[in-house]
Design a protein around this motif. Sequence first.
Motif, PDB file in Angstrom:
ATOM      1  N   SER A   1       0.827  -1.206   0.000  1.00  0.00           N
ATOM      2  CA  SER A   1       0.000   0.000   0.000  1.00  0.00           C
ATOM      3  C   SER A   1       0.863   1.258   0.000  1.00  0.00           C
ATOM      4  O   SER A   1       2.033   1.236   0.409  1.00  0.00           O
ATOM      5  N   ALA A   2       0.276   2.354  -0.457  1.00  0.00           N
ATOM      6  CA  ALA A   2       0.985   3.633  -0.452  1.00  0.00           C
ATOM      7  C   ALA A   2       1.362   4.021   0.970  1.00  0.00           C
ATOM      8  O   ALA A   2       2.421   4.615   1.212  1.00  0.00           O
ATOM      9  N   ARG A   3       0.523   3.661   1.918  1.00  0.00           N
ATOM     10  CA  ARG A   3       0.792   3.969   3.329  1.00  0.00           C
ATOM     11  C   ARG A   3       2.039   3.257   3.822  1.00  0.00           C
ATOM     12  O   ARG A   3       2.882   3.844   4.505  1.00  0.00           O
ATOM     13  N   HIS A   4       2.179   1.984   3.466  1.00  0.00           N
ATOM     14  CA  HIS A   4       3.347   1.225   3.905  1.00  0.00           C
ATOM     15  C   HIS A   4       4.609   1.669   3.157  1.00  0.00           C
ATOM     16  O   HIS A   4       5.700   1.658   3.729  1.00  0.00           O
ATOM     17  N   LEU A   5       4.457   2.052   1.899  1.00  0.00           N
ATOM     18  CA  LEU A   5       5.619   2.523   1.141  1.00  0.00           C
ATOM     19  C   LEU A   5       6.127   3.831   1.740  1.00  0.00           C
ATOM     20  O   LEU A   5       7.347   4.038   1.874  1.00  0.00           O
ATOM     21  N   GLU A   6       5.205   4.698   2.108  1.00  0.00           N
ATOM     22  CA  GLU A   6       5.597   5.955   2.740  1.00  0.00           C
ATOM     23  C   GLU A   6       6.254   5.681   4.096  1.00  0.00           C
ATOM     24  O   GLU A   6       7.225   6.354   4.472  1.00  0.00           O
ATOM     25  N   ALA A   7       5.737   4.695   4.827  1.00  0.00           N
ATOM     26  CA  ALA A   7       6.327   4.344   6.124  1.00  0.00           C
ATOM     27  C   ALA A   7       7.755   3.836   5.947  1.00  0.00           C
ATOM     28  O   ALA A   7       8.629   4.110   6.773  1.00  0.00           O
TER      29      ALA A   7
END
Length: 202
Positions: free
Chosen positions: A48-54
Motif C-alpha cells: 500500500s501507499a501507506r506502507h511505502l511511505e512508512a
Amino acid sequence: MVEGRQDGNGAAGAVSGRRTRRKAPSPNSILDKRALRKALDDRGIEVSARHLEAFYQCLHRQNYPDLPTFLENYHRHEAKDVSKMPRVGPLKNNVSQKKNRNKLQLPKVLLNFLADEDNGFETVTSRVAHQKTSGDKSTTKLAVQLHDGQLVESVIMRYNNHNGSRASLCVSSQCGCAMGCTFCATGTMGLRGNLTSGEILE
C-alpha cells in the motif's frame, strides 16, 4: 529558442543532435519511488501507499544506510520491548504500549524484497567526487558523480542573521545544458540527459 522532445518515459529527447541518451541506473536508487513501485508490481508484490511511505520514513530516520543495515536496524527496533525500559510518564493509550520503535510495521513481502540481493536497488548510487567551501563557510559546492560517471553540481548556501540560521540547497535535474552558451562550460557539453527522481533526491 532551443526545443526538445520527450519520449514516453518523460525523458527529454535529442537537442540539436548533441544529446546522448543516459542509461537507467543499475542498480537503481531506492529513493526513486516510481521505479520501486514498478519493480514491486513486476513481481506481483502488493504494498500500500501507506506502507511505502512508512518505509521511506524509516529510511530517513536511519539516515539512509545501505539496505542490509537498514533491515538489521529495523528488526532490532521491532524486538525492543518498552516494558523493560524505564517509564517517563503514564501510558495514555494502546499506541504507547507498542513493543517496537518503528512508526508502522512494514509488510513481510516488502521486507523480503528489500533483503533480496537481486532486487536491483541500492540506497545511494552516486558519490561526492569533489567539494569546496568558501572562506566564510557560507557556501559549499559539491561535484556529484552519478552511476554512469556524469558529474552534476549541487550548492549548499548558509544564511545567518538575527532571526536565526537557515540553509538552501541548489540541486541539478539534468546533466549538461541544451542552451549551448559558449561562455559556459556546462552549456558547451550539450544536454546529456535527465536525472531520475532518485538521483535528484540523493
